[in-house]
Design an enzyme around this catalytic site. Structure first.
Site, PDB file in Angstrom:
ATOM      1  N   CYS A  53      -5.944  -7.271   4.974  1.00 32.53           N
ATOM      2  CA  CYS A  53      -4.477  -7.244   4.926  1.00 32.53           C
ATOM      3  C   CYS A  53      -3.963  -5.913   4.373  1.00 32.53           C
ATOM      4  CB  CYS A  53      -3.987  -8.412   4.079  1.00 32.53           C
ATOM      5  SG  CYS A  53      -2.275  -8.299   3.546  1.00 32.53           S
ATOM      6  N   CYS A  56      -1.422  -6.179   1.459  1.00 31.74           N
ATOM      7  CA  CYS A  56      -2.146  -6.592   0.245  1.00 31.74           C
ATOM      8  C   CYS A  56      -2.722  -5.369  -0.471  1.00 31.74           C
ATOM      9  CB  CYS A  56      -3.277  -7.553   0.592  1.00 31.74           C
ATOM     10  SG  CYS A  56      -2.776  -9.070   1.430  1.00 31.74           S
TER      11      CYS A  56
END
Length: 362
Positions: A53, A56
Site C-alpha cells: 500500500c 500506508c
C-alpha cells in the site's frame, strides 16, 4: 483545480522529523494494548496497513515520525501498527477493514469508536483521529448535527471534511465543502473569525486567491493569535504563489479586464514582499502577453532555466493552454522544447513534462 492542489501541496512546508517525538508503536498484543490503555487513561489506536500500500508507506515515512503527530498520538493513545494481511488479519476482519490504510480508535473495552481510511497529514490527520474519540464527532453524527442547524468551528470543519471524503466526485466534494466553509465565514463577525477555534477555515480550507478569506487574512494577519500568525502567513504566501503559477501556466492577459486584474495582483504581491520571488515568473507572463506563439516559444527555449523548479513544473504542465496546439508542427516544436529540458528538471517537473509530452505526441 487539480493542478492547483498539486502545486499548492508541493509548496507546503513539512515538519522536521524528530526521532524522540515520533509516534510510538508498541510491539504488544491487542489485549495487552487494551490493558495498557486502561492503566494509562488512554484509548487504543491501530494503523492497519499492507506491504504493497503506497499511502500506508507515506504515512509511515511522512506523518507518524513528525513531532506534531507524535506528541498528539503518544499523549492520547496506545498505538499499534498491524499488517492487515499477516499478524493483523483476524483483527482487521473483526473490525471490517476493507481499505488501506485504515486507522481506527477503540475504547478500553475493545469497542470501536470510529475509523477512517486514506492518507492525511499534519493537522488534518490529528483532527481526523481526534474526532474518532468522541461519538458526537462520528461522521454520520456530524452530518446529522450539521443538517439540524448546529454550528461551531469544530463541527463545521468536520462536516466539510466529511463532504470531501464521501463524495464520489472529487471536484464536487471540494465544491460542497467550500460552500459550507464560505457560509460559516460569512456568518461570523470579524472578532469571531479571528478566534483560534476558527483558524482552520483559513489555514486548511482556503484554496484560491479569489476567495474573500485570503483578503481577510492579509488585512488582519497581525490580529490573529500569536500562535497562528506564522501559519496564516505561510498560507498567504502559498495562495499568492499559486496565483502566480496560474498566470504562468496559461495565456490569461487577453483583454483590459484581465490585465487590470493582473496589475492588481502584481501590486499586492509587491506589497507583501513577494516581488523578488515572483520576478522571473512575471517576466514570462508579460512576455507571453506581448508575443505570438513563435516568439514566446523562442523566449522559453532561451530562458526556461531561469525559473525555479516549481515554476518550471507549472509552465510545462500548462503548454496546452499557453500555446496554440492545432497543428502538428506546433505540437512538435513545443514537445522539442520540453524534451530539451526534461533531464534537468525536478522529479515533479519530470512528471508534469512527461504528461504534457504524452498529450502532444499521442
Amino acid at each position: 483545480m487539480m493542478k492547483r492542489f498539486f502545486l499548492s501541496s508541493a509548496l507546503c512546508l513539512g515538519f522536521a522529523l524528530t526521532g524522540a517525538a515520533q509516534t510510538e508503536f508498541r510491539h504488544i498484543s491487542f489485549e495487552e494494548a487494551l490493558t495498557a490503555a486502561k492503566a494509562e487513561g488512554k484509548k487504543v489506536f491501530i494503523d492497519f496497513y499492507t506491504s504493497w500500500c503506497g499511502p500506508c508507506k507515506r504515512l509511515a515515512a511522512n506523518v507518524f515520525p513528525t513531532k506534531e503527530v507524535g506528541d498528539y498520538m503518544n499523549s492520547n493513545y496506545v498505538c499499534l501498527k498491524l499488517d492487515a494481511e499477516k499478524e493483523g488479519a483476524d483483527l482487521a476482519k473483526q473490525f471490517q477493514v476493507s481499505a488501506y490504510p485504515t486507522l481506527i480508535v477503540v475504547d478500553t473495552d475493545g469497542k470501536l469508536l470510529g475509523s477512517f481510511a486514506g492518507y492525511k497529514e499534519g493537522k488534518d490527520f490529528i483532527a481526523a483521529v481526534d474526532a474518532l474519540k468522541d461519538p458526537e464527532m462520528n461522521p454520520e453524527r456530524v452530518k446529522e448535527r450539521y443538517l439540524a442547524g448546529e454550528r461551531n468551528g469544530k463541527l463545521v470543519f468536520a462536516y466539510a471534511r466529511y463532504l470531501m471524503e464521501n463524495n464520489r466526485s472529487y471536484q464536487e466534494g471540494i465544491r460542497q465543502s467550500q460552500q459550507v466553509i464560505d457560509e460559516y465565514f460569512n456568518s461570523l463577525s470579524d472578532s469571531d473569525r479571528l478566534k483560534p477555534e476558527n483558524a482552520l477555515m483559513f489555514t486548511n480550507y482556503t484554496y484560491e486567491y479569489s476567495n474573500p478569506r485570503l483578503k481577510f487574512m492579509c488585512d488582519n494577519v497581525n490580529a490573529f493569535d500569536e500562535s497562528l500568525r506564522e501559519d496564516v502567513k505561510k498560507m498567504i504566501a502559498i495562495l499568492y504563489r499559486q496565483e502566480a503559477y496560474r498566470y504562468l501556466s496559461g495565456n490569461h492577459l487577453v483583454d483590459e479586464a484581465s490585465r487590470s486584474a493582473y496589475d492588481l495582483f502584481k501590486k499586492e504581491s509587491a506589497g507583501l514582499g513577494y516581488a523578488d520571488d515572483f520576478a522571473g515568473m512575471f517576466r514570462f507572463i508579460e512576455k507571453r502577453a506581448e508575443s505570438d506563439d513563435a516568439a514566446y516559444l523562442a523566449y522559453c527555449n532561451e530562458n526556461f532555466p531561469s525559473l525555479d523548479d516549481d515554476a518550471q513544473s507549472s509552465l510545462v504542465s500548462g503548454v496546452g493552454e499557453i500555446f496554440n496546439t492545432d497543428t502538428p508542427e506546433q505540437k512538435k516544436a513545443i514537445s522539442a522544447f520540453i524534451r530539451k529540458y526534461i533531464g534537468t528538471m525536478s522529479s515533479q517537473g519530470v512528471y508534469m513534462a512527461a504528461m504534457s509530452i504524452y498529450q502532444l505526441e499521442k
